[in-house]
Design an enzyme around this catalytic site. Sequence first.
Site, mmCIF file in Angstrom:
data_model
loop_
_atom_site.group_PDB
_atom_site.id
_atom_site.type_symbol
_atom_site.label_atom_id
_atom_site.label_comp_id
_atom_site.label_asym_id
_atom_site.label_seq_id
_atom_site.Cartn_x
_atom_site.Cartn_y
_atom_site.Cartn_z
ATOM 1 N N CYS A 114 10.653 5.304 -3.656
ATOM 2 C CA CYS A 114 9.195 5.243 -3.496
ATOM 3 C C CYS A 114 8.526 4.443 -4.604
ATOM 4 C CB CYS A 114 8.608 6.656 -3.512
ATOM 5 S SG CYS A 114 9.176 7.759 -2.207
ATOM 6 N N ASP A 157 12.447 6.847 4.487
ATOM 7 C CA ASP A 157 13.312 6.598 3.335
ATOM 8 C C ASP A 157 13.670 7.859 2.564
ATOM 9 O OD1 ASP A 157 10.872 7.016 2.025
ATOM 10 O OD2 ASP A 157 11.029 5.233 0.755
#
Length: 391
Positions: free
Chosen positions: A377, A252
């Site tokens: 995150c 990501d």
Amino acid sequence: MRRPNRRSVLGGGVAAVLAAAGLTACAQDQEKKAGRAPAGTRETAAPSREQAGLFMPAETREHVRTFMSWPPLDSAWEDMAGDVQRDIAGIARALAEFEPVVMLSAPKEAKAARRACGSGVEVIAVPTDDLWMRDSGPTFVQGPEGLAGIDLHFNGWGGKQEHEHDAKVARTVLEYAGAPRVDAPLVGEGGSLEVDGHGTLLVTESSLVNSNRNPYLSRDEIETSLKQLVGADKVIWFKGVKGQDITDYHVDSLARFAENGVVLLSRAWAGDGPDVWTRAYDQARGVLENATDARGRKFEIIDLPEPDPARLGRRGEDFLGSYANYYIANDAVLIPRFGDRKADQQAAAVIGDLYPNREILQLEIHTVAEGGGGIHCATQQQPQTAESSSS
């Protein structure tokens, strides 16, 4: 890119994580010699796709809410704890303008978290170790009877940090959401999975095919489990980077799906010449250029250049300058602002073009980025189920 770790690697390491799970390294060796995998690895079988019907929606699906976690003052952030709390409060306040936000907070800090985040954020008192909800929380999927959540057995990114409380966060979140728990037959983190919602999954080999998480599983075995868990027809593997950041390079921060077969790729800053990060970018681009998605489409690859470190002022070696670590909320996309005006503006323009019906919000998250993370995150979406979703 991510440099060595999220603040500091706490004492204990892999042995402490094994001990917390009721295993010692010796016991684990004995299990292996006996031809058995330790608990939480190969012996836990994932249900087949035909039986379970699990499917992970794209992040663009309407959200019921976003979960976040409040970093305690006595966490690994040490003297930066107050600063990172301000970053997290800023993200939560911005998100609350678009969808409900639930913040988990250590009981002794719940009052302070409510004050910092404002009345638009619901704070629930739950012991936590840090802010990384994407990794410690569950990965939500569509199950045969509605919403379910995958528990990937968060172990501090392969035993690099102790997370006694965060190891239980997935269960707590699922209890709050009223969703059944899917016991994954592997160890991983939510940040290691990127789906397009149409059967394609992107992952880095470094963060999953790694002895610190899945020592008894081959890449093929991991791929089979991933397909069953998130409903993927095709898994595209990038090599990634082992041992240079605490996550072993989560996808990501490297590659993200936009709609219609488009992949945004974080282009590493190359001003100082080739390094592990520029080589990882080159390898990932090469893979995508020669691959197709689950529907057989060639990928359109769009670069998101990282900022020039020289324009960011004093930033530590852990600083994550990836615009790809953005978060798609209901009617908005939250992206970082790092301080390189040209790169910041370019990232906002590129992402804005790809999400024309969503407001683009740029947030300063300097301390979160100093710890090697980003907005994605720190967040985990609970999607609407297919029956109730209008997207």
